[in-house]
Scaffold this motif. Structure first.
Motif, short mmCIF file in Angstrom:
data_model
loop_
_atom_site.label_atom_id
_atom_site.label_comp_id
_atom_site.label_asym_id
_atom_site.label_seq_id
_atom_site.Cartn_x
_atom_site.Cartn_y
_atom_site.Cartn_z
N THR A 1 0.92 -1.08 -0.01
CA THR A 1 -0.04 0.06 -0.02
C THR A 1 0.92 1.20 -0.12
N LEU A 2 1.95 1.23 0.72
CA LEU A 2 2.82 2.38 0.73
C LEU A 2 3.45 2.76 -0.59
N ILE A 3 3.75 1.71 -1.43
CA ILE A 3 4.13 1.68 -2.77
C ILE A 3 3.25 2.28 -3.70
N GLU A 4 2.07 1.48 -3.48
CA GLU A 4 1.14 1.71 -4.78
C GLU A 4 0.30 3.11 -4.50
N GLU A 5 0.11 3.57 -3.11
CA GLU A 5 -0.81 4.66 -3.09
C GLU A 5 -0.10 5.78 -2.36
N HIS A 6 1.18 5.72 -2.32
CA HIS A 6 1.97 6.95 -1.74
C HIS A 6 3.30 7.02 -2.59
N LEU A 7 4.22 6.17 -2.90
CA LEU A 7 5.47 6.61 -3.44
C LEU A 7 5.17 6.59 -4.91
N THR A 8 4.47 5.91 -5.68
CA THR A 8 4.29 6.07 -6.95
C THR A 8 3.04 6.85 -7.54
N VAL A 9 2.47 7.80 -6.83
CA VAL A 9 1.45 8.71 -7.38
C VAL A 9 1.84 10.02 -6.98
N GLU A 10 1.07 10.96 -7.76
CA GLU A 10 1.32 12.27 -7.64
C GLU A 10 1.46 12.78 -6.21
N PRO A 11 2.36 13.57 -5.79
CA PRO A 11 3.37 14.45 -6.76
C PRO A 11 4.73 13.59 -6.90
N ILE A 12 4.75 12.52 -6.09
CA ILE A 12 6.01 11.97 -5.92
C ILE A 12 6.36 11.28 -7.11
N ASN A 13 5.37 10.68 -7.84
CA ASN A 13 5.69 10.07 -9.35
C ASN A 13 6.45 11.28 -10.36
N GLU A 14 6.79 12.21 -9.88
CA GLU A 14 7.44 13.27 -10.68
C GLU A 14 8.73 12.96 -10.63
#
Length: 241
Positions: free
Chosen positions: A215-228
Motif C-alpha cells: 500500500t505504501l508503494i502503490e498509494e504513496h510512493l508511485t502517485v502524484e506528486p512523488i511520481n514526478e
C-alpha cells in the motif's frame, strides 16, 4: 555519560541487554551511533531469538552496516567482562530516584524468588490451583511471544528514477515526506545502475499491523506528486525483527 554493559555474551548479560533495549531503539540517543557498533562487535554473532529486543536491534544495526555504515559518535559505552556481584543492573539508578530504585529492588526480589523455586520438589503432587496457574502462565508467555515476533519488520527498498536527469536529492526528499503511524525511514544510499542513472536504496522499519509495504508503494510512493521523481519501487529485502 557512558553506559556500561557486563558480559554481553553470557545469558545473564544478554538478558540485561534485552531489558535495556525494551524501550530503546538504539544503545544511546535516537539514531544509530558508534555505541551501537561497539556493542554489536562485542556480541560477535547474532543472539538467540529468545532475546527478542536484542535480536531486533542486532538485525537492524547489521543491516545498516551492510548498506551505509554508521557515523554518529554516540555518548560512549563500556563493555566489561563480568558484572560485579552487587551491581547486577546495567545502570545503577540515582539514590533519589524512588521509582527506579523500586524497579531494581523488584528485579532483585524476582531473582531471589527464582532461586527459591530451585528447592521445590518437582515430583510432589500438584494441586488443581497450581495446574491452572501454570496453564495461565504458559498461555500468557505464548501470547506475548507471538505478539513480539510479529510486531515489526525491517524493509529494504529500491527506488528508481525516470532517467539520469532526475534530481535524486529531491527524489529522496519526496520519499521521506511520506509519513504515517508505524513507519520509520532509515539510512539510504545511491547505487549506479548504468548509463549515468542511479537508484536509491533505502531502509525502513514498519509496525506490521499499521503499515502495508504494498500500500505504501502503490498509494504513496508511485502517485502524484512523488511520481514526478519516482518511476518505480521494488522490495529488496523484508525481515521480521
Amino acid at each position: 555519560m557512558a553506559v556500561t554493559f557486563y558480559d554481553v555474551k553470557s545469558p545473564s548479560g544478554l538478558k540485561r541487554l534485552d531489558d535495556y533495549l525494551l524501550t530503546r531503539s538504539y544503545i544511546t540517543g535516537y539514531q544509530a551511533s558508534k555505541d551501537d557498533i561497539t556493542v554489536h562487535a562485542a556480541l560477535s554473532e547474532a543472539p538467540s531469538a529468545e532475546f527478542v529486543n536484542v535480536s531486533r536491534w542486532y538485525n537492524h544495526i547489521d543491516a545498516l552496516l551492510r548498506i551505509s555504515g554508521v557515523s554518529e559518535e554516540g555518548c560512549g559505552v563500556i563493555i566489561e567482562g563480568a558484572a560485579p556481584i552487587e551491581e547486577e543492573a546495567i545502570a545503577t539508578p540515582p539514590v533519589g530516584d524512588t521509582k527506579a530504585s523500586t524497579f531494581y529492588h523488584l528485579l532483585a526480589a524476582a531473582a531471589a524468588e527464582d532461586d527459591d523455586d530451585d528447592d521445590v520438589d518437582l515430583f510432589g503432587e500438584e494441586t488443581e490451583e497450581e495446574k491452572k496457574a501454570a496453564e495461565e502462565r504458559a498461555a500468557a508467555v505464548k501470547a506475548s511471544g507471538k505478539k513480539k515476533e510479529s510486531g515489526k519488520s525491517s524493509v529494504l527498498l529500491d527506488v528508481k528514477p525516470w532517467d539520469d536527469e532526475t534530481d535524486m536529492k529531491k527524489l529522496e526528499e519526496a520519499v521521506r515526506s511520506v509519513q504515517m503511524e508505524g513507519l520509520l525511514w532509515g539510512a539510504s544510499k545511491l547505487v549506479p545502475v548504468g548509463y549515468g542513472i542511479k537508484k536509491m536504496t533505502i531502509m525502513l522499519t514498519i509496525v506490521d499491523d499499521l503499515v502495508s509495504v504494498d500500500t505504501l508503494i502503490e498509494e504513496h510512493l508511485t502517485v502524484e506528486p512523488i511520481n514526478e521523481y519516482v518511476q518505480s519501487c521494488d522490495i529488496v529485502a523484508f525481515n521480521k525483527i
